[in-house]
Design a protein around this motif. Structure first.
Motif, mmCIF file in Angstrom:
data_model
loop_
_atom_site.group_PDB
_atom_site.id
_atom_site.type_symbol
_atom_site.label_atom_id
_atom_site.label_comp_id
_atom_site.label_asym_id
_atom_site.label_seq_id
_atom_site.Cartn_x
_atom_site.Cartn_y
_atom_site.Cartn_z
ATOM 1 N N GLU A 5 4.264 10.090 -7.434
ATOM 2 C CA GLU A 5 5.386 10.433 -8.312
ATOM 3 C C GLU A 5 4.992 10.488 -9.781
ATOM 4 O O GLU A 5 5.674 11.140 -10.584
ATOM 5 C CB GLU A 5 6.504 9.386 -8.156
ATOM 6 C CG GLU A 5 7.119 9.328 -6.777
ATOM 7 C CD GLU A 5 7.932 8.056 -6.585
ATOM 8 O OE1 GLU A 5 8.056 7.281 -7.563
ATOM 9 O OE2 GLU A 5 8.422 7.829 -5.470
ATOM 10 N N LEU A 6 3.904 9.831 -10.159
ATOM 11 C CA LEU A 6 3.587 9.624 -11.573
ATOM 12 C C LEU A 6 3.481 10.911 -12.391
ATOM 13 O O LEU A 6 4.058 10.977 -13.489
ATOM 14 C CB LEU A 6 2.292 8.802 -11.690
ATOM 15 C CG LEU A 6 1.859 8.431 -13.112
ATOM 16 C CD1 LEU A 6 2.950 7.653 -13.827
ATOM 17 C CD2 LEU A 6 0.562 7.631 -13.081
ATOM 18 N N PRO A 7 2.770 11.975 -11.950
ATOM 19 C CA PRO A 7 2.668 13.167 -12.810
ATOM 20 C C PRO A 7 4.010 13.789 -13.165
ATOM 21 O O PRO A 7 4.234 14.168 -14.327
ATOM 22 C CB PRO A 7 1.806 14.127 -11.963
ATOM 23 C CG PRO A 7 1.031 13.242 -11.060
ATOM 24 C CD PRO A 7 1.941 12.099 -10.740
ATOM 25 N N ASP A 8 4.920 13.906 -12.195
ATOM 26 C CA ASP A 8 6.237 14.491 -12.471
ATOM 27 C C ASP A 8 7.047 13.614 -13.421
ATOM 28 O O ASP A 8 7.762 14.132 -14.301
ATOM 29 C CB ASP A 8 7.006 14.691 -11.170
ATOM 30 C CG ASP A 8 6.356 15.734 -10.269
ATOM 31 O OD1 ASP A 8 5.632 16.594 -10.797
ATOM 32 O OD2 ASP A 8 6.554 15.670 -9.041
ATOM 33 N N GLU B 275 -5.835 15.263 -13.589
ATOM 34 C CA GLU B 275 -7.260 15.414 -13.339
ATOM 35 C C GLU B 275 -7.736 14.409 -12.290
ATOM 36 O O GLU B 275 -8.535 14.740 -11.398
ATOM 37 C CB GLU B 275 -8.036 15.219 -14.648
ATOM 38 C CG GLU B 275 -9.541 15.409 -14.529
ATOM 39 C CD GLU B 275 -9.936 16.816 -14.136
ATOM 40 O OE1 GLU B 275 -11.008 16.973 -13.518
ATOM 41 O OE2 GLU B 275 -9.168 17.753 -14.425
ATOM 42 N N GLN B 276 -7.242 13.179 -12.384
ATOM 43 C CA GLN B 276 -7.607 12.166 -11.387
ATOM 44 C C GLN B 276 -7.073 12.528 -10.011
ATOM 45 O O GLN B 276 -7.746 12.297 -8.997
ATOM 46 C CB GLN B 276 -7.075 10.802 -11.826
ATOM 47 C CG GLN B 276 -7.799 10.222 -13.033
ATOM 48 C CD GLN B 276 -7.098 9.013 -13.599
ATOM 49 O OE1 GLN B 276 -6.004 8.645 -13.176
ATOM 50 N NE2 GLN B 276 -7.717 8.378 -14.581
ATOM 51 N N LYS C 59 0.828 -1.207 0.000
ATOM 52 C CA LYS C 59 0.000 0.000 0.000
ATOM 53 C C LYS C 59 0.864 1.260 0.000
ATOM 54 O O LYS C 59 0.605 2.211 -0.753
ATOM 55 C CB LYS C 59 -0.918 0.008 1.220
ATOM 56 C CG LYS C 59 -2.115 -0.923 1.108
ATOM 57 C CD LYS C 59 -3.014 -0.778 2.322
ATOM 58 C CE LYS C 59 -4.237 -1.682 2.207
ATOM 59 N NZ LYS C 59 -5.115 -1.559 3.406
ATOM 60 N N GLY C 60 1.889 1.274 0.852
ATOM 61 C CA GLY C 60 2.773 2.436 0.907
ATOM 62 C C GLY C 60 3.515 2.649 -0.403
ATOM 63 O O GLY C 60 3.667 3.792 -0.867
ATOM 64 N N ARG C 61 3.957 1.566 -1.010
ATOM 65 C CA ARG C 61 4.683 1.663 -2.284
ATOM 66 C C ARG C 61 3.776 2.180 -3.393
ATOM 67 O O ARG C 61 4.174 3.031 -4.196
ATOM 68 C CB ARG C 61 5.232 0.277 -2.625
ATOM 69 C CG ARG C 61 6.199 0.244 -3.776
ATOM 70 C CD ARG C 61 6.922 -1.102 -3.793
ATOM 71 N NE ARG C 61 7.861 -1.176 -4.881
ATOM 72 C CZ ARG C 61 7.609 -1.741 -6.063
ATOM 73 N NH1 ARG C 61 6.418 -2.289 -6.278
ATOM 74 N NH2 ARG C 61 8.513 -1.773 -7.014
ATOM 75 N N ASN C 62 2.549 1.681 -3.443
ATOM 76 C CA ASN C 62 1.610 2.140 -4.462
ATOM 77 C C ASN C 62 1.258 3.613 -4.267
ATOM 78 O O ASN C 62 1.107 4.370 -5.237
ATOM 79 C CB ASN C 62 0.335 1.294 -4.416
ATOM 80 C CG ASN C 62 0.568 -0.127 -4.879
ATOM 81 O OD1 ASN C 62 1.538 -0.422 -5.562
ATOM 82 N ND2 ASN C 62 -0.330 -1.023 -4.510
ATOM 83 N N SER D 17 0.626 -2.397 -8.540
ATOM 84 C CA SER D 17 -0.824 -2.594 -8.664
ATOM 85 C C SER D 17 -1.563 -1.272 -8.515
ATOM 86 O O SER D 17 -2.357 -1.068 -7.591
ATOM 87 C CB SER D 17 -1.303 -3.598 -7.600
ATOM 88 O OG SER D 17 -0.946 -3.156 -6.305
ATOM 89 N N VAL D 18 -1.250 -0.333 -9.418
ATOM 90 C CA VAL D 18 -1.897 0.982 -9.456
ATOM 91 C C VAL D 18 -2.536 1.131 -10.830
ATOM 92 O O VAL D 18 -1.854 1.001 -11.852
ATOM 93 C CB VAL D 18 -0.886 2.118 -9.202
ATOM 94 C CG1 VAL D 18 -1.579 3.479 -9.233
ATOM 95 C CG2 VAL D 18 -0.179 1.911 -7.873
ATOM 96 N N ASP D 19 -3.812 1.412 -10.861
ATOM 97 C CA ASP D 19 -4.536 1.460 -12.131
ATOM 98 C C ASP D 19 -3.964 2.508 -13.070
ATOM 99 O O ASP D 19 -3.842 2.275 -14.279
ATOM 100 C CB ASP D 19 -6.021 1.760 -11.877
ATOM 101 C CG ASP D 19 -6.728 0.608 -11.173
ATOM 102 O OD1 ASP D 19 -6.231 -0.535 -11.272
ATOM 103 O OD2 ASP D 19 -7.756 0.848 -10.513
ATOM 104 N N GLU D 20 -3.599 3.689 -12.534
ATOM 105 C CA GLU D 20 -3.076 4.755 -13.390
ATOM 106 C C GLU D 20 -1.761 4.345 -14.053
ATOM 107 O O GLU D 20 -1.541 4.647 -15.232
ATOM 108 C CB GLU D 20 -2.869 6.036 -12.569
ATOM 109 C CG GLU D 20 -4.141 6.745 -12.183
ATOM 110 C CD GLU D 20 -4.792 6.156 -10.943
ATOM 111 O OE1 GLU D 20 -4.330 5.087 -10.485
ATOM 112 O OE2 GLU D 20 -5.752 6.764 -10.429
#
Length: 232
Positions: free
Chosen positions: A89-92, A185-186, A80-83, A151-154
């Motif tokens: 971090e994903l947008p950057d 946006e999400q 959970k913490g890793r996700n 296991s992150v949908d984005e």
């Protein structure tokens, strides 16, 4: 250990980021050690409390149950913490990848630039992806590995979009721009959702801690005066 069980444990360890470099065998050894040690510790604690012979087996069973559940709960919390970190971090990462591709770099070179400039969960996965490509895996296989380990949908949507763009020959920059806009946006929607949940979450501390104190301060003197009047 059966191969199916080993694969299942290995999958959980990968999702948790392989904490302390554990393998499936190390995880089973840890479970076995806890299975032997915790019941003895809990039983010894019951003896020190002088709680009687009837409670010693109960404490030992509690230690046994904890030894079975604790390793899996640990992996679940690490996952959970890793996700959560990866999602943050994903947008950057998307922005930096887009800028690197617009500057004329190829996808592998852009990923390498991101790995050299940033740190974090996604960067570690990209670094592993580049190493796997250097060792002979195809780009599709290496990127699919990232999708399996996070296991992150984005992030899974992001990786699937890259693979689809590579397969169909679509411009990677355009795909990343769309993904970046969608992810931001999400994130905005999640922030609004958390803000709407805040008043409900604040209700429980108010009822449990603050309201009783207010009642004591406001009604306490009146109650004391009321009791004193009746005593007279």
């Amino acid at each position: 250990m059966p191969g199916e069980k080993e694969a299942r444990i290995e999958k959980k360890l990968q999702l948790a980021g392989s904490p302390m470099g554990m393998t499936a065998v190390d995880f089973r050894l840890l479970q076995t050690a806890l299975f032997l040690v915790l019941p003895l510790i809990f039983g010894g604690y019951a003896v020190l409390l002088k709680s009687g012979t009837a409670l010693i087996p109960i404490f030992a069973v509690m230690g046994l149950m904890l030894s079975l559940a604790a390793p899996h709960l640990y992996l679940k919390q690490k996952t959970k913490g890793r996700n959560r970190k990866a999602l943050k971090e994903l947008p950057d990462i998307l922005d930096l990848l887009t800028v690197s591709l617009e500057a004329g770099l190829g996808f592998d070179s852009a990923v390498s630039k991101v790995v050299s400039k940033k740190e974090g969960v996604i960067v570690d996965e990209f670094h592993r992806c580049l190493e796997e490509i250097r060792l002979g895996k195809t780009r599709r296989e290496a990127l699919s590995g990232i999708r399996d380990r996070l296991s992150v949908d984005e992030i899974r949507t992001f990786i699937s979009s890259i693979l689809q763009a590579e397969k169909l020959g679509i411009g990677m920059v355009q795909v990343l721009r769309v993904q970046s806009a969608e992810v931001r946006e999400q994130r905005k929607q999640r922030a609004e959702e958390e803000a709407m949940k805040a008043p409900i979450k604040m209700l429980f501390p108010l009822v449990i801690f603050i309201f009783p104190s207010l009642f004591i301060v406001l009604l306490g003197p009146a109650i004391i005066q009321f009791v004193q009047t009746f005593q007279k």
